[in-house]
Design a protein around this motif. Structure first.
Motif, PDB file in Angstrom:
ATOM      1  N   LEU A   1      -0.209   3.242  -9.197  1.00 51.79           N
ATOM      2  CA  LEU A   1      -1.404   3.013  -8.239  1.00 51.79           C
ATOM      3  C   LEU A   1      -1.312   1.490  -8.183  1.00 51.79           C
ATOM      4  CD1 LEU A   1      -4.057   5.543  -8.825  1.00 51.79           C
ATOM      5  CD2 LEU A   1      -2.690   5.348  -6.927  1.00 51.79           C
ATOM      6  N   GLY A   2      -1.348   0.877  -9.471  1.00 47.85           N
ATOM      7  CA  GLY A   2      -1.289  -0.589  -9.234  1.00 47.85           C
ATOM      8  C   GLY A   2      -0.344  -1.380  -8.765  1.00 47.85           C
ATOM      9  N   TRP A   3       0.954  -0.843  -8.911  1.00 44.50           N
ATOM     10  CA  TRP A   3       2.296  -1.153  -8.085  1.00 44.50           C
ATOM     11  C   TRP A   3       1.900  -1.343  -6.840  1.00 44.50           C
ATOM     12  CZ3 TRP A   3       6.092  -0.238  -4.940  1.00 44.50           C
ATOM     13  CH2 TRP A   3       7.298  -0.997  -5.144  1.00 44.50           C
ATOM     14  N   ILE A   4       1.490   0.065  -6.348  1.00 40.78           N
ATOM     15  CA  ILE A   4       1.468   0.316  -4.893  1.00 40.78           C
ATOM     16  C   ILE A   4       0.415  -0.698  -4.268  1.00 40.78           C
ATOM     17  CG2 ILE A   4       0.232   1.854  -3.005  1.00 40.78           C
ATOM     18  CD1 ILE A   4       1.202   4.022  -4.826  1.00 40.78           C
ATOM     19  N   GLN A   5      -0.691  -1.193  -4.933  1.00 40.96           N
ATOM     20  CA  GLN A   5      -1.822  -1.925  -4.389  1.00 40.96           C
ATOM     21  C   GLN A   5      -1.366  -3.509  -4.607  1.00 40.96           C
ATOM     22  OE1 GLN A   5      -4.678   0.021  -6.958  1.00 40.96           O
ATOM     23  NE2 GLN A   5      -5.968  -0.117  -5.233  1.00 40.96           N
TER      24      GLN A   5
ATOM     25  N   THR B   1     -11.704   3.183  -0.406  1.00 40.99           N
ATOM     26  CA  THR B   1     -10.907   2.559   0.509  1.00 40.99           C
ATOM     27  C   THR B   1     -10.104   3.241   1.497  1.00 40.99           C
ATOM     28  OG1 THR B   1     -10.646   1.031  -1.144  1.00 40.99           O
ATOM     29  CG2 THR B   1      -9.170   0.861   0.716  1.00 40.99           C
ATOM     30  N   LEU B   2      -9.529   4.603   0.977  1.00 42.03           N
ATOM     31  CA  LEU B   2      -8.872   5.309   2.020  1.00 42.03           C
ATOM     32  C   LEU B   2      -9.832   6.024   2.713  1.00 42.03           C
ATOM     33  CD1 LEU B   2      -6.196   6.682  -0.783  1.00 42.03           C
ATOM     34  CD2 LEU B   2      -5.741   5.325   1.222  1.00 42.03           C
ATOM     35  N   TYR B   3     -10.905   6.601   2.381  1.00 42.51           N
ATOM     36  CA  TYR B   3     -11.798   7.355   3.032  1.00 42.51           C
ATOM     37  C   TYR B   3     -12.081   6.378   4.410  1.00 42.51           C
ATOM     38  CZ  TYR B   3     -15.941   9.716   4.930  1.00 42.51           C
ATOM     39  OH  TYR B   3     -16.955  10.219   5.629  1.00 42.51           O
ATOM     40  N   ARG B   4     -12.254   5.062   3.962  1.00 43.26           N
ATOM     41  CA  ARG B   4     -12.980   4.330   5.169  1.00 43.26           C
ATOM     42  C   ARG B   4     -11.618   3.919   6.338  1.00 43.26           C
ATOM     43  NH1 ARG B   4     -15.224   1.346   0.652  1.00 43.26           N
ATOM     44  NH2 ARG B   4     -13.265  -0.035   0.572  1.00 43.26           N
TER      45      ARG B   4
ATOM     46  N   ASP C   1       8.834   4.544  -1.391  1.00 37.37           N
ATOM     47  CA  ASP C   1       8.346   5.218  -0.229  1.00 37.37           C
ATOM     48  C   ASP C   1       6.991   5.573  -0.855  1.00 37.37           C
ATOM     49  OD1 ASP C   1       7.692   7.654   1.169  1.00 37.37           O
ATOM     50  OD2 ASP C   1       9.601   7.364   2.226  1.00 37.37           O
ATOM     51  N   LEU C   2       5.897   5.248   0.135  1.00 38.23           N
ATOM     52  CA  LEU C   2       4.487   5.642   0.061  1.00 38.23           C
ATOM     53  C   LEU C   2       4.196   7.077  -0.520  1.00 38.23           C
ATOM     54  CD1 LEU C   2       1.633   4.361  -0.550  1.00 38.23           C
ATOM     55  CD2 LEU C   2       1.380   4.591   2.242  1.00 38.23           C
ATOM     56  N   TYR C   3       4.996   7.681   0.558  1.00 40.85           N
ATOM     57  CA  TYR C   3       4.911   9.307   0.382  1.00 40.85           C
ATOM     58  C   TYR C   3       5.161   9.800  -1.073  1.00 40.85           C
ATOM     59  CZ  TYR C   3       5.052  14.344   2.019  1.00 40.85           C
ATOM     60  OH  TYR C   3       4.872  15.668   2.203  1.00 40.85           O
ATOM     61  N   ASP C   4       6.502   9.348  -1.353  1.00 41.69           N
ATOM     62  CA  ASP C   4       7.242   9.672  -2.789  1.00 41.69           C
ATOM     63  C   ASP C   4       5.618   9.317  -3.678  1.00 41.69           C
ATOM     64  OD1 ASP C   4       8.811  10.603  -1.192  1.00 41.69           O
ATOM     65  OD2 ASP C   4      10.417   9.204  -2.130  1.00 41.69           O
TER      66      ASP C   4
ATOM     67  N   GLY D   1      -4.768  -0.615   4.233  1.00 37.97           N
ATOM     68  CA  GLY D   1      -3.530   0.448   4.168  1.00 37.97           C
ATOM     69  C   GLY D   1      -2.231   0.121   3.568  1.00 37.97           C
ATOM     70  N   PHE D   2      -1.339   0.755   3.521  1.00 30.77           N
ATOM     71  CA  PHE D   2      -0.005   0.252   2.975  1.00 30.77           C
ATOM     72  C   PHE D   2       1.134   0.596   3.798  1.00 30.77           C
ATOM     73  CE2 PHE D   2      -3.288   2.067  -0.259  1.00 30.77           C
ATOM     74  CZ  PHE D   2      -3.394   0.875  -1.080  1.00 30.77           C
ATOM     75  N   LEU D   3       2.217  -0.170   3.425  1.00 31.67           N
ATOM     76  CA  LEU D   3       3.479  -0.048   3.968  1.00 31.67           C
ATOM     77  C   LEU D   3       3.812   1.406   3.763  1.00 31.67           C
ATOM     78  CD1 LEU D   3       4.980  -3.247   2.829  1.00 31.67           C
ATOM     79  CD2 LEU D   3       4.097  -2.784   5.259  1.00 31.67           C
ATOM     80  N   ASN D   4       4.558   1.888   4.740  1.00 28.57           N
ATOM     81  CA  ASN D   4       5.345   3.511   4.539  1.00 28.57           C
ATOM     82  C   ASN D   4       6.166   3.258   3.514  1.00 28.57           C
ATOM     83  OD1 ASN D   4       3.961   4.343   6.693  1.00 28.57           O
ATOM     84  ND2 ASN D   4       5.551   4.047   8.259  1.00 28.57           N
ATOM     85  N   CYS D   5       7.264   2.218   3.315  1.00 24.58           N
ATOM     86  CA  CYS D   5       8.065   1.957   2.232  1.00 24.58           C
ATOM     87  C   CYS D   5       8.563   0.564   2.100  1.00 24.58           C
ATOM     88  CB  CYS D   5       9.495   2.748   2.686  1.00 24.58           C
ATOM     89  SG  CYS D   5      10.214   2.018   4.030  1.00 24.58           S
ATOM     90  N   LEU D   6       9.212   0.292   1.019  1.00 22.78           N
ATOM     91  CA  LEU D   6       9.257  -1.090   0.702  1.00 22.78           C
ATOM     92  C   LEU D   6      10.852  -1.063   0.221  1.00 22.78           C
ATOM     93  CD1 LEU D   6       8.029  -3.935   0.477  1.00 22.78           C
ATOM     94  CD2 LEU D   6       7.835  -3.326  -1.773  1.00 22.78           C
ATOM     95  N   PRO D   7      11.926  -1.879   0.921  1.00 25.45           N
ATOM     96  CA  PRO D   7      11.570  -2.689   1.984  1.00 25.45           C
ATOM     97  C   PRO D   7      10.960  -2.024   3.370  1.00 25.45           C
ATOM     98  CG  PRO D   7      13.821  -3.043   0.789  1.00 25.45           C
ATOM     99  CD  PRO D   7      13.261  -1.900   0.392  1.00 25.45           C
ATOM    100  N   ASP D   8      10.404  -2.705   3.980  1.00 29.76           N
ATOM    101  CA  ASP D   8       9.687  -2.081   5.216  1.00 29.76           C
ATOM    102  C   ASP D   8      10.721  -1.960   6.166  1.00 29.76           C
ATOM    103  OD1 ASP D   8       8.030  -1.504   7.175  1.00 29.76           O
ATOM    104  OD2 ASP D   8       7.062  -3.425   7.572  1.00 29.76           O
ATOM    105  N   ASP D   9      10.669  -0.686   6.768  1.00 30.13           N
ATOM    106  CA  ASP D   9      11.787  -0.565   7.612  1.00 30.13           C
ATOM    107  C   ASP D   9      11.317  -0.776   9.015  1.00 30.13           C
ATOM    108  OD1 ASP D   9       9.893   1.543   8.100  1.00 30.13           O
ATOM    109  OD2 ASP D   9      11.126   3.153   7.782  1.00 30.13           O
TER     110      ASP D   9
END
Length: 406
Positions: free
Chosen positions: A165-169, A220-223, A134-137, A178-186
């Motif tokens: 961070l590397g795993w997220i990217q 990247t997030l600011y953009r 979960d990206l939030y987590d 941006g990024f998925l909310n979660c993986l697997p994608d719901d």
């Protein structure tokens, strides 16, 4: 639409009706936090104390009687937030925070997979219950590790934060940005909220390491914020988006939260401080909207949810929203010239930290100011501490030498 009249500042009869100064409310807040809240959450609020100083991490929540509720799960985000809380407290000189941070860190690692991922929930004993990433987590994992790294000092926590961070990217990035909310994608609507906390985490890591490479994702997030989250015509921050980052149809596309507006105000100020990027225009617009439409003049509380035109969707007031408003207001007005920050902090003390077991909180008030809660969530301590930290820094500007917090 909401009134544009600002709330009247609180006054003190003992000083002939003069506004309550930040220093006075800071001192009250500090006493509650260090003498009441932290001791409770370091004992009742931790699990496995008898075994090894929070060997089973932090409690998920307490009942309204102030005892562990013991649901059959523990969320990763709660463990990460408490790792931050006790790391921060230890760094302020509250020694009991050291052992609690170490214990929660050890427990939290049970959610860490061999491939670098992190599970969303654990059982109370630490077995993986839901392996979803979960990206939030994950944002809070990085944030907590950045703070724990300042306490622990070996570099291990920073390395784990970078690995995460590397795993997220690598696994959660999308072609649309941006990024998925979660993986697997719901398949649910894309959200700005986890990206906001990811920016907070990256900035915290950069403060810890002072390595320029750790700031790269922040740009990247600011953009992403400027091109998709922030709507310049209305000065609002969207919450829910389509896959290509367009506001979703219907009411969810009009949904805005003053608490997140104020949270971004603080983040934009921190990003400017660390990266030197001028963020004053969007920060001012976000603060203006949230203050104009979110702040209730009669009470000084901040509403939960509005539409982009300022009309009210949810008129209640969550605790976390008040804390983020305090941070955002002080970021824009460090001297609290209008007395709004002092009013917000006093509201927390008088409306949210009372009428409940000592050291705990009422997490939600309705529009009339009545509690509407069924539990005491552990996760709110993160918002309380970040609000206090901003209040303490602002009060320090008015008093030299600086105040230690203890």
């Amino acid at each position: 639409m909401s009134s544009t009249r600002p709330p009247a500042p609180l006054t003190d009869a003992r000083t002939d009706g003069a506004p309550v100064p930040l220093v006075a409310v800071r001192d009250r807040f500090s006493n509650w936090l260090f003498q009441k809240a932290l001791p409770l959450w370091a004992t009742t609020g931790c699990d496995g104390i008898a075994q090894d100083m929070a060997a089973l991490g932090a409690q998920e929540c307490l009942t309204l009687a102030g005892v562990p509720a013991l649901p059959p799960f523990k969320r990763l985000r709660v463990q990460a937030r408490q790792l931050f809380a006790f790391s921060w407290a230890a760094l302020q000189g509250w020694e009991e925070g050291v052992s609690r941070a170490h214990g929660i860190f050890r427990f939290m690692q049970r959610a860490h997979g061999e491939d670098g991922s992190w599970a969303r929930t654990l059982t109370r004993e630490g077995a993986v219950l839901d392996g979803t990433a979960d990206l939030y987590d994950l944002a809070f994992v990085v944030f907590a590790l950045a703070w724990y790294g300042r306490l622990e000092g070996s570099g291990r926590a920073e390395a784990l934060a970078r690995e995460t961070l590397g795993w997220i990217q690598q696994h959660m990035s999308t072609p649309e940005g941006g990024f998925l909310n979660c993986l697997p994608d719901d398949g649910a609507a894309r959200q700005q909220n986890p990206h906001m906390h990811l920016l907070e985490a990256v900035l915290a890591l950069y403060v810890t390491t002072e390595h320029e490479a750790d700031l790269a994702l922040a740009h990247t997030l600011y953009r992403l914020f400027r091109t998709h989250f922030f709507e310049p015509v209305t000065g609002t921050l969207g919450e829910f988006f389509t896959k290509d980052w367009q506001p979703v149809a219907g009411e969810d596309g009009q949904w805005v939260e003053p608490g997140h507006h104020f949270e971004w105000v603080w983040l934009l100020g921190e990003y400017h401080r660390l990266a030197g990027v001028d963020t004053s225009e969007p920060a001012m617009r976000l603060a203006s909207f949230a203050t104009r439409f979110g702040l209730v003049p009669e009470t000084g509380r901040v509403r939960d949810v509005l539409r982009r035109d300022g009309t009210i969707l949810r008129g209640g007031s969550r605790l976390w929203v008040q804390g983020e408003a305090l941070r955002g207001i002080l970021c824009q007005d460090k001297q609290d010239s209008r007395g709004i920050a002092a009013r917000l902090a006093t509201n927390l003390l008088d409306d949210y930290f009372t009428g409940c077991p000592v050291g705990t909180w009422v997490d939600q008030l309705d529009a009339a100011g009545a509690p509407t809660v069924t539990k005491i969530p552990t996760s709110s301590l993160y918002h309380i501490i970040t609000a206090f930290d901003s209040l303490n820094q602002a009060a320090n500007l008015a008093t030299k030498p600086s105040y230690s917090g203890l």
